[in-house]
Design an enzyme around this catalytic site. Sequence first.
Site, PDB file in Angstrom:
ATOM      1  N   HIS A 160       0.991  -1.102  -0.208  1.00 61.80           N
ATOM      2  CA  HIS A 160      -0.065  -0.207  -0.240  1.00 61.80           C
ATOM      3  C   HIS A 160       0.269   1.200  -0.208  1.00 61.80           C
ATOM      4  CE1 HIS A 160      -3.254  -2.746   1.120  1.00 61.80           C
ATOM      5  NE2 HIS A 160      -2.538  -3.507   2.101  1.00 61.80           N
TER       6      HIS A 160
HETATM    7  O1  RIB Z   1      -4.823  -0.341   4.790  1.00 58.82           O
HETATM    8  C1  RIB Z   1      -2.734   0.083   4.543  1.00 58.82           C
HETATM    9  C2  RIB Z   1      -2.932   0.743   5.686  1.00 58.82           C
HETATM   10  O2  RIB Z   1      -2.430   0.705   6.887  1.00 58.82           O
HETATM   11  C3  RIB Z   1      -0.642   1.110   5.130  1.00 58.82           C
HETATM   12  O3  RIB Z   1      -0.494   1.976   5.311  1.00 58.82           O
HETATM   13  C4  RIB Z   1      -0.848   0.085   6.729  1.00 58.82           C
HETATM   14  O4  RIB Z   1       1.123   0.227   6.873  1.00 58.82           O
HETATM   15  C5  RIB Z   1      -1.463   0.215   7.726  1.00 58.82           C
HETATM   16  O5  RIB Z   1      -0.936   1.492   8.279  1.00 58.82           O
END
Ligand code: RIB
Length: 313
Positions: free
Chosen positions: A239
């Site tokens: 992500h």
């Molecule tokens: O939903 C994904 C996010 O939540 C990413 O930033 C992961 O590291 C968590 O922080």
Amino acid sequence: MTKPIPVILDGDPGHDDAIAWVLAKASPQLKILAVTSVCGNQTIEKTTYNTRRIMALIGLDVPVAKGDPRPLIAEPIIAPVVHGQSGLDGPPLPEPKTELSPLSAVELMAQTIADSEEPVTLIPTGPLTNVAKLLLAHPDLKPKIARISLMGGGVRMGNWTPAAEFNILVDPHAARLVFRSGIPITMAGLDVTEKALVCPEDFGRIRAVGNPVAVTVADWLEFFYQFHKTMDYPGAPIHDAVAVAALVKPEILTAREMYVDVEVSGDYCMGCTVGDWYGTSGHAPNATVLLDIRREAFVDLLVEAVKTYGEVE
Ligand code: RIB
Ligand code: CA
């Protein structure tokens, strides 16, 4: 070569934050001015320790400061099921080398922005608590924030709840303040990050580069994939690295300008980022919402990034 973009990394490492920072440090398009931790994937103590260990691993020696132990209003939520008890379970990491700044995360952000000749881009990859507090405490600095390239939200789905993505849900009040700030926002939400998959067949390409950073990234991918495998993902969604890719290789991404706001109440929709796809809200767009990514090019970007940490003969 245009001048590198001055940036501040703000995150809750977290495996994908760590990989995002490996990419950022390897990218000549960026000049990392400072790093700040935020509570999210784990407690602030753990995300701060992880932040400093990642910096030691990748040879990043810039000012680093610790965020607050809780969101603006909501109760903290952590994610050990995804990132483990340490917040960055898996491979061993070096002990911190860079001392923690005596400043708070918000004050380090403020000083860094004030001292920068150029407007600074923020790359928050965790809850938006620090960024919101910066805007509340130092509204005069807003003109010196060029852009916020964030990982968070999703205009089609949530992940921690059906409606909300984790980073936004942890601190929805902070997120609403940031989206309403008027500062240009690039939103790397789940719409695109769930497609930013590094699959098991890609892990070997990264591991084969062979230097300590490449091997550690491969180990992080293996660990991070374990949770997602149980959710039938074909790979690990990295992500946070998409928020960096948006700045260093925007051509692999597809985006749509739209107005986005954040729900801060409701039994089912707390933390939902509501995207105005058809302009029916009456609000002008406030975010460049990323919707698609060329996955192979994204993986290639990560492979090239780890190579910059040394080729092993
Ligand atoms: O939903 C994904 C996010 O939540 C990413 O930033 C992961 O590291 C968590 O922080
Ligand atoms: Ca994160």
